[in-house]
Design a protein around this motif. Sequence first.
Motif, mmCIF file in Angstrom:
data_model
loop_
_atom_site.group_PDB
_atom_site.id
_atom_site.type_symbol
_atom_site.label_atom_id
_atom_site.label_comp_id
_atom_site.label_asym_id
_atom_site.label_seq_id
_atom_site.Cartn_x
_atom_site.Cartn_y
_atom_site.Cartn_z
ATOM 1 N N TRP A 176 0.819 -1.218 0.000
ATOM 2 C CA TRP A 176 0.000 0.000 0.000
ATOM 3 C C TRP A 176 0.845 1.257 0.000
ATOM 4 N N ARG A 177 2.068 1.181 0.488
ATOM 5 C CA ARG A 177 2.889 2.391 0.539
ATOM 6 C C ARG A 177 3.368 2.823 -0.841
ATOM 7 N N TRP A 178 3.373 1.923 -1.821
ATOM 8 C CA TRP A 178 3.794 2.274 -3.162
ATOM 9 C C TRP A 178 2.618 2.601 -4.077
ATOM 10 N N ARG A 179 1.423 2.300 -3.660
ATOM 11 C CA ARG A 179 0.262 2.570 -4.513
ATOM 12 C C ARG A 179 -0.074 4.054 -4.530
ATOM 13 N N ARG A 180 -0.702 4.466 -5.616
ATOM 14 C CA ARG A 180 -1.137 5.859 -5.738
ATOM 15 C C ARG A 180 -2.346 6.052 -4.821
ATOM 16 N N PRO B 292 -4.272 9.423 -2.456
ATOM 17 C CA PRO B 292 -4.183 10.822 -2.033
ATOM 18 C C PRO B 292 -3.832 10.963 -0.548
ATOM 19 N N LEU B 293 -4.050 9.925 0.234
ATOM 20 C CA LEU B 293 -3.726 10.004 1.658
ATOM 21 C C LEU B 293 -2.293 9.573 1.966
ATOM 22 N N ARG B 294 -1.617 9.041 0.989
ATOM 23 C CA ARG B 294 -0.244 8.587 1.208
ATOM 24 C C ARG B 294 0.668 9.798 1.343
ATOM 25 N N ARG B 295 1.406 9.809 2.413
ATOM 26 C CA ARG B 295 2.355 10.900 2.637
ATOM 27 C C ARG B 295 3.699 10.537 2.017
ATOM 28 N N ARG B 296 4.520 11.537 1.835
ATOM 29 C CA ARG B 296 5.859 11.296 1.321
ATOM 30 C C ARG B 296 6.661 10.449 2.305
#
Length: 195
Positions: free
Chosen positions: A15-19, A21-25
Amino acid sequence: MAAFRGPKAPKVWLWRWRRNPLRRRSDALEAWIVLVAWALTALGGVLTCLLATQSVENGLARQRAEWHSVLALLNDDVPKSTASANDADMVWAKVHWTAADGSPHAGQARVPVGSPGGTPVTVWTDAGGRLVAEPPTPSQAQLRAALVGILMGVSVAGVPFIGGRLVRGRMERRRMAQWDEDWQRVGPLWGRKTG
Protein backbone atom coordinates in the motif's frame (compact mmCIF):
# COMPACT_ATOMS: atom_id res chain seq x y z
CA MET A 1 -5.12 -2.85 14.39
CA ALA A 2 -8.06 -5.04 13.34
CA ALA A 3 -10.41 -2.81 15.34
CA PHE A 4 -9.55 0.14 13.12
CA ARG A 5 -9.85 -1.77 9.84
CA GLY A 6 -13.00 -3.59 10.77
CA PRO A 7 -13.48 -7.30 11.24
CA LYS A 8 -13.25 -8.35 7.56
CA ALA A 9 -11.17 -5.61 5.98
CA PRO A 10 -8.80 -7.08 3.39
CA LYS A 11 -5.10 -6.54 3.87
CA VAL A 12 -3.69 -4.37 1.09
CA TRP A 13 -0.22 -5.43 -0.03
CA LEU A 14 2.34 -2.81 -1.03
CA TRP A 15 0.00 0.00 0.00
CA ARG A 16 2.89 2.39 0.54
CA TRP A 17 3.79 2.27 -3.16
CA ARG A 18 0.26 2.57 -4.51
CA ARG A 19 -1.14 5.86 -5.74
CA ASN A 20 -3.29 7.23 -2.95
CA PRO A 21 -4.18 10.82 -2.03
CA LEU A 22 -3.73 10.00 1.66
CA ARG A 23 -0.24 8.59 1.21
CA ARG A 24 2.36 10.90 2.64
CA ARG A 25 5.86 11.30 1.32
CA SER A 26 7.12 9.83 4.60
CA ASP A 27 5.10 6.65 3.93
CA ALA A 28 6.87 6.10 0.62
CA LEU A 29 10.25 6.93 2.18
CA GLU A 30 9.60 4.49 5.00
CA ALA A 31 8.67 1.78 2.49
CA TRP A 32 11.94 2.26 0.64
CA ILE A 33 13.91 2.21 3.89
CA VAL A 34 12.25 -1.06 4.90
CA LEU A 35 12.93 -2.58 1.48
CA VAL A 36 16.60 -1.56 1.45
CA ALA A 37 17.13 -2.64 5.06
CA TRP A 38 15.64 -6.09 4.45
CA ALA A 39 17.55 -6.54 1.20
CA LEU A 40 20.85 -5.59 2.85
CA THR A 41 20.02 -7.78 5.85
CA ALA A 42 19.28 -10.85 3.73
CA LEU A 43 21.94 -10.43 1.06
CA GLY A 44 24.65 -9.16 3.40
CA GLY A 45 24.04 -11.93 5.91
CA VAL A 46 24.00 -14.73 3.34
CA LEU A 47 27.01 -13.47 1.37
CA THR A 48 29.05 -12.88 4.52
CA CYS A 49 28.13 -16.33 5.83
CA LEU A 50 29.22 -18.01 2.60
CA LEU A 51 32.45 -16.02 2.27
CA ALA A 52 33.45 -16.54 5.91
CA THR A 53 32.69 -20.26 5.72
CA GLN A 54 34.76 -20.65 2.54
CA SER A 55 37.64 -18.64 4.00
CA VAL A 56 37.78 -20.69 7.20
CA GLU A 57 37.53 -23.99 5.28
CA ASN A 58 40.39 -22.93 2.97
CA GLY A 59 42.57 -21.87 5.90
CA LEU A 60 41.99 -25.13 7.76
CA ALA A 61 42.62 -27.17 4.59
CA ARG A 62 45.89 -25.27 4.13
CA GLN A 63 46.84 -26.15 7.73
CA ARG A 64 46.10 -29.84 7.11
CA ALA A 65 48.30 -29.73 3.99
CA GLU A 66 51.22 -27.79 5.51
CA TRP A 67 51.36 -29.09 9.08
CA HIS A 68 52.75 -32.54 9.71
CA SER A 69 53.35 -34.86 12.62
CA VAL A 70 56.87 -35.42 13.93
CA LEU A 71 58.18 -37.92 16.43
CA ALA A 72 59.71 -36.09 19.39
CA LEU A 73 61.50 -37.50 22.43
CA LEU A 74 60.74 -36.61 26.04
CA ASN A 75 63.70 -34.82 27.67
CA ASP A 76 63.21 -35.87 31.32
CA ASP A 77 61.17 -38.32 33.36
CA VAL A 78 57.67 -37.14 34.22
CA PRO A 79 56.68 -37.89 37.85
CA LYS A 80 53.79 -40.30 38.36
CA SER A 81 51.81 -37.81 40.42
CA THR A 82 51.92 -34.08 39.89
CA ALA A 83 49.85 -31.26 41.28
CA SER A 84 48.97 -30.04 37.77
CA ALA A 85 47.78 -33.43 36.45
CA ASN A 86 44.37 -33.22 34.81
CA ASP A 87 42.72 -33.95 31.45
CA ALA A 88 43.13 -37.74 31.68
CA ASP A 89 46.52 -37.42 33.44
CA MET A 90 48.32 -35.45 30.75
CA VAL A 91 50.91 -32.79 31.62
CA TRP A 92 53.17 -30.40 29.75
CA ALA A 93 56.79 -31.51 29.43
CA LYS A 94 59.89 -30.55 27.45
CA VAL A 95 60.52 -32.52 24.26
CA HIS A 96 63.06 -32.32 21.42
CA TRP A 97 62.99 -33.41 17.77
CA THR A 98 64.87 -33.07 14.53
CA ALA A 99 63.17 -31.25 11.65
CA ALA A 100 63.14 -32.56 8.08
CA ASP A 101 66.08 -30.26 7.22
CA GLY A 102 68.14 -31.79 10.07
CA SER A 103 67.94 -28.83 12.45
CA PRO A 104 67.29 -29.58 16.14
CA HIS A 105 64.18 -28.15 17.79
CA ALA A 106 62.77 -28.17 21.32
CA GLY A 107 59.46 -27.24 22.88
CA GLN A 108 56.72 -28.39 25.21
CA ALA A 109 54.10 -31.01 24.47
CA ARG A 110 51.36 -32.83 26.39
CA VAL A 111 52.58 -36.22 27.62
CA PRO A 112 51.11 -38.90 29.90
CA VAL A 113 51.96 -38.71 33.60
CA GLY A 114 54.75 -41.11 34.59
CA SER A 115 56.44 -41.25 31.16
CA PRO A 116 60.18 -41.95 31.37
CA GLY A 117 62.73 -39.71 29.61
CA GLY A 118 63.28 -40.65 25.96
CA THR A 119 59.66 -41.71 25.43
CA PRO A 120 58.54 -40.97 21.84
CA VAL A 121 55.74 -38.39 21.60
CA THR A 122 53.92 -37.28 18.45
CA VAL A 123 53.91 -33.51 17.97
CA TRP A 124 52.71 -31.35 15.08
CA THR A 125 54.88 -28.73 13.40
CA ASP A 126 54.41 -26.14 10.67
CA ALA A 127 56.67 -25.58 7.67
CA GLY A 128 59.11 -23.58 9.83
CA GLY A 129 59.45 -26.38 12.39
CA ARG A 130 57.48 -24.56 15.10
CA LEU A 131 55.10 -26.51 17.33
CA VAL A 132 51.44 -26.16 16.44
CA ALA A 133 48.21 -27.82 17.50
CA GLU A 134 46.98 -30.86 15.63
CA PRO A 135 44.99 -29.62 12.60
CA PRO A 136 41.27 -30.35 12.64
CA THR A 137 39.88 -33.24 10.63
CA PRO A 138 37.80 -32.38 7.54
CA SER A 139 34.54 -32.89 9.48
CA GLN A 140 35.78 -30.75 12.38
CA ALA A 141 36.88 -28.10 9.88
CA GLN A 142 33.44 -28.07 8.24
CA LEU A 143 31.72 -27.67 11.60
CA ARG A 144 34.09 -24.90 12.68
CA ALA A 145 33.72 -23.11 9.34
CA ALA A 146 29.92 -23.37 9.47
CA LEU A 147 29.79 -21.95 13.00
CA VAL A 148 32.10 -19.07 12.14
CA GLY A 149 30.14 -18.40 8.93
CA ILE A 150 26.80 -18.33 10.75
CA LEU A 151 28.17 -16.05 13.47
CA MET A 152 29.65 -13.64 10.92
CA GLY A 153 26.51 -13.71 8.77
CA VAL A 154 24.22 -12.93 11.70
CA SER A 155 26.57 -10.17 12.89
CA VAL A 156 26.69 -8.50 9.48
CA ALA A 157 22.94 -8.94 8.92
CA GLY A 158 22.23 -7.26 12.25
CA VAL A 159 23.78 -3.95 11.19
CA PRO A 160 21.29 -2.96 8.45
CA PHE A 161 18.41 -4.55 10.36
CA ILE A 162 19.09 -2.49 13.50
CA GLY A 163 19.90 0.59 11.40
CA GLY A 164 16.58 0.29 9.56
CA ARG A 165 14.70 -0.11 12.84
CA LEU A 166 16.40 2.98 14.29
CA VAL A 167 15.62 5.10 11.20
CA ARG A 168 11.99 3.91 11.18
CA GLY A 169 11.67 4.69 14.91
CA ARG A 170 13.01 8.20 14.36
CA MET A 171 10.63 8.73 11.44
CA GLU A 172 7.73 7.52 13.61
CA ARG A 173 8.66 9.93 16.43
CA ARG A 174 8.93 12.79 13.95
CA ARG A 175 5.55 11.89 12.41
CA MET A 176 3.93 11.81 15.85
CA ALA A 177 5.44 15.20 16.71
CA GLN A 178 4.03 16.63 13.47
CA TRP A 179 0.61 15.16 14.26
CA ASP A 180 0.75 16.76 17.73
CA GLU A 181 1.55 20.12 16.18
CA ASP A 182 -1.31 19.75 13.69
CA TRP A 183 -3.69 18.70 16.47
CA GLN A 184 -2.71 21.72 18.56
CA ARG A 185 -3.77 23.91 15.63
CA VAL A 186 -6.91 22.02 14.57
CA GLY A 187 -8.16 20.55 17.86
CA PRO A 188 -9.52 23.81 19.34
CA LEU A 189 -11.50 24.45 16.16
CA TRP A 190 -13.54 21.29 16.67
CA GLY A 191 -15.24 22.70 19.75
CA ARG A 192 -16.70 25.68 17.86
CA LYS A 193 -20.21 25.56 16.53
CA THR A 194 -20.86 26.42 12.96
CA GLY A 195 -24.05 27.77 11.81
